[in-house]
Write a protein that holds these residues in place. Structure first.
Motif, PDB file in Angstrom:
ATOM      1  N   LEU A 128       0.868  -1.180   0.000  1.00 48.79           N
ATOM      2  CA  LEU A 128       0.000   0.000   0.000  1.00 48.79           C
ATOM      3  C   LEU A 128       0.903   1.227   0.000  1.00 48.79           C
ATOM      4  O   LEU A 128       1.650   1.469   0.949  1.00 48.79           O
ATOM      5  CB  LEU A 128      -0.906  -0.007   1.229  1.00 48.79           C
ATOM      6  N   THR A 164      -4.599  -5.611  -8.929  1.00 48.06           N
ATOM      7  CA  THR A 164      -4.369  -4.364  -8.193  1.00 48.06           C
ATOM      8  C   THR A 164      -5.684  -3.663  -7.862  1.00 48.06           C
ATOM      9  O   THR A 164      -5.784  -2.962  -6.856  1.00 48.06           O
ATOM     10  CB  THR A 164      -3.449  -3.428  -8.998  1.00 48.06           C
ATOM     11  N   ALA A 167      -7.300  -5.877  -4.984  1.00 53.33           N
ATOM     12  CA  ALA A 167      -6.655  -5.621  -3.690  1.00 53.33           C
ATOM     13  C   ALA A 167      -7.228  -4.372  -3.043  1.00 53.33           C
ATOM     14  O   ALA A 167      -7.547  -4.363  -1.845  1.00 53.33           O
ATOM     15  CB  ALA A 167      -5.148  -5.473  -3.887  1.00 53.33           C
ATOM     16  N   PHE A 171      -9.558  -4.214   0.286  1.00 55.46           N
ATOM     17  CA  PHE A 171      -9.124  -3.391   1.416  1.00 55.46           C
ATOM     18  C   PHE A 171     -10.249  -2.473   1.866  1.00 55.46           C
ATOM     19  O   PHE A 171     -10.542  -2.351   3.066  1.00 55.46           O
ATOM     20  CB  PHE A 171      -7.898  -2.572   1.013  1.00 55.46           C
ATOM     21  N   PHE A 203      -2.256   0.008  -4.698  1.00 58.00           N
ATOM     22  CA  PHE A 203      -1.888  -1.293  -4.135  1.00 58.00           C
ATOM     23  C   PHE A 203      -1.108  -2.005  -5.232  1.00 58.00           C
ATOM     24  O   PHE A 203      -1.702  -2.512  -6.181  1.00 58.00           O
ATOM     25  CB  PHE A 203      -3.134  -2.082  -3.737  1.00 58.00           C
ATOM     26  N   THR A 224      -0.014  -5.923   2.375  1.00 54.30           N
ATOM     27  CA  THR A 224      -1.403  -6.387   2.370  1.00 54.30           C
ATOM     28  C   THR A 224      -1.588  -7.768   2.991  1.00 54.30           C
ATOM     29  O   THR A 224      -2.647  -8.367   2.860  1.00 54.30           O
ATOM     30  CB  THR A 224      -1.945  -6.418   0.929  1.00 54.30           C
ATOM     31  N   THR A 225      -0.563  -8.269   3.671  1.00 52.74           N
ATOM     32  CA  THR A 225      -0.676  -9.541   4.376  1.00 52.74           C
ATOM     33  C   THR A 225      -1.118  -9.306   5.817  1.00 52.74           C
ATOM     34  O   THR A 225      -0.952  -8.200   6.351  1.00 52.74           O
ATOM     35  CB  THR A 225       0.654 -10.299   4.360  1.00 52.74           C
ATOM     36  N   MET A 238      -1.653  -5.926   8.020  1.00 58.18           N
ATOM     37  CA  MET A 238      -3.004  -5.396   8.160  1.00 58.18           C
ATOM     38  C   MET A 238      -3.582  -5.579   9.568  1.00 58.18           C
ATOM     39  O   MET A 238      -4.301  -4.723  10.063  1.00 58.18           O
ATOM     40  CB  MET A 238      -3.912  -6.058   7.123  1.00 58.18           C
ATOM     41  N   ASN A 247      -5.975 -10.599   4.216  1.00 67.32           N
ATOM     42  CA  ASN A 247      -4.701 -11.106   3.712  1.00 67.32           C
ATOM     43  C   ASN A 247      -4.803 -11.203   2.193  1.00 67.32           C
ATOM     44  O   ASN A 247      -5.562 -12.022   1.673  1.00 67.32           O
ATOM     45  CB  ASN A 247      -4.391 -12.483   4.307  1.00 67.32           C
ATOM     46  N   PHE A 248      -4.085 -10.352   1.492  1.00 67.66           N
ATOM     47  CA  PHE A 248      -4.178 -10.342   0.041  1.00 67.66           C
ATOM     48  C   PHE A 248      -2.782 -10.473  -0.553  1.00 67.66           C
ATOM     49  O   PHE A 248      -1.923  -9.617  -0.353  1.00 67.66           O
ATOM     50  CB  PHE A 248      -4.819  -9.040  -0.459  1.00 67.66           C
ATOM     51  N   THR A 249      -2.565 -11.572  -1.252  1.00 73.74           N
ATOM     52  CA  THR A 249      -1.295 -11.779  -1.945  1.00 73.74           C
ATOM     53  C   THR A 249      -1.591 -12.123  -3.398  1.00 73.74           C
ATOM     54  O   THR A 249      -2.721 -12.458  -3.752  1.00 73.74           O
ATOM     55  CB  THR A 249      -0.477 -12.926  -1.320  1.00 73.74           C
TER      56      THR A 249
END
Length: 326
Positions: A128, A164, A167, A171, A203, A224-225, A238, A247-249
């Motif tokens: 971010l 992107t 994400a 969020f 992101f 973003t984890t 986060m 949790n965004f990967t």
């Protein structure tokens, strides 16, 4: 008609098997790896690092061919229609299994029917990043600003429906805020817009964001984890930033066209596992903000890909992107 279709499919499979048998041990000529993202981003860095070593182990060149556009569906469609001989492969994200079909009418393929899952390669946390003069220095502050000004804070992406965008949308949902999505045609202009101060945040993948951040044109607020990433220990995750269960990967994996010969799949899966355990490859990936994440077998990867694809489909449905690209 069904009989003709089945006969044509059988003849195609037979021709491919015959060509494979006559050609000798696989591979006996260069392999093309299609990447649906432009050069310089996260997918491109993974493709080039892994394919270079993969080529050395296979004793054949693996040529990276960037075919960006239409949310990666141009590249995916190209591979879906390729000969299933192991010489045209695809590096893709889990969006292949469901999200693409929701977002693009041009996506004529079916994730589970049009491709052969081969191996998972790597994953990356996303970063971010905010414009350099953004008034807040934390995620909590950013959320407070967004709640005071609903729909005013903007975030850029490399296109509607791409990772992107998802994400940022995820969020916003997790934080309970409303933000303005500003899509661009590619990751570079998306991040440059934040660097220029035209958009509040983005992101992005580490290879895309880090050079701009290191140049002082934008600031990094978090990963973003859920927890802090070992690659970016100075950035909060986060949960620490006040958003639980987020949790965004982004994961990058190898696929081939449907009906890829079993011996080709096995060889590519085994060599991928070998390459991604190589300390040199792992170090190069980590330098670019990616973490090696190999699967041992194609069956293991197939199970993961289908499960993860369903998650992406849910995220896409919730993002508001469905219908925006068709």
């Amino acid at each position: 008609m069904k009989l003709k279709t089945a006969f044509a499919a059988a003849m195609t499979a037979l021709a491919c098997a015959s060509a494979f048998a006559q050609g000798g041990a696989y591979p006996n000529r260069p392999i093309t790896l299609i990447v649906g993202f432009p050069p310089g981003g996260g997918a491109d860095s993974v493709a080039r690092i892994v394919s270079e070593k993969l080529g050395r182990v296979l004793n054949q060149s693996v040529i990276v061919d960037n075919r960006a556009g239409a949310g990666t569906t141009i590249a995916s469609d190209l591979v879906a229609r390729a000969q299933p001989d192991g010489y045209t492969l695809l590096l893709a994200t889990p969006s292949l299994y469901g999200s693409d079909q929701l977002l693009y009418k041009s996506a004529r393929y079916d994730g589970e029917k049009s491709f052969t899952p081969v191996a998972r390669w790597a994953y990356s946390p996303m970063l971010l990043a905010v414009k350099k003069d953004f008034p807040e220095n934390s995620v909590q502050g950013l959320i407070a600003q967004a709640r005071k000004n609903p729909g005013k804070l903007s975030y850029s992406s490399s296109g509607t429906g791409v990772v992107t965008h998802l994400a940022g949308a995820s969020f916003a949902q997790a934080a309970g805020i409303d933000m303005l999505h500003v899509p661009f045609k590619g990751g570079a202009p998306s991040i440059q817009a934040v660097g220029a101060g035209d958009v509040d945040m983005t992101f992005g993948t580490p290879p895309s964001v880090l050079p701009i951040a290191q140049g002082g044109k934008l600031r990094l607020l978090a990963v973003t984890t859920t927890e802090r990433s070992p690659l970016f220990p100075d950035l909060p995750g986060m949960k620490e930033s006040g958003i639980n269960d987020f949790n965004f990967t982004i994961a990058y994996s190898l696929y081939g066209p449907a009906k890829l010969p079993a011996e080709v799949v096995q060889k590519l899966a085994e060599v991928s596992f070998q390459v991604l355990r190589d300390p040199e490859v792992k170090a190069k990936l980590e330098k670019q903000g990616n973490i090696a994440w190999p699967t041992k077998t194609a069956d293991e990867f197939r199970t993961w890909a289908v499960t993860e694809g369903k998650k992406y489909k849910v995220i896409t449905e919730r993002s508001g992107a469905v219908g925006a690209t068709n």
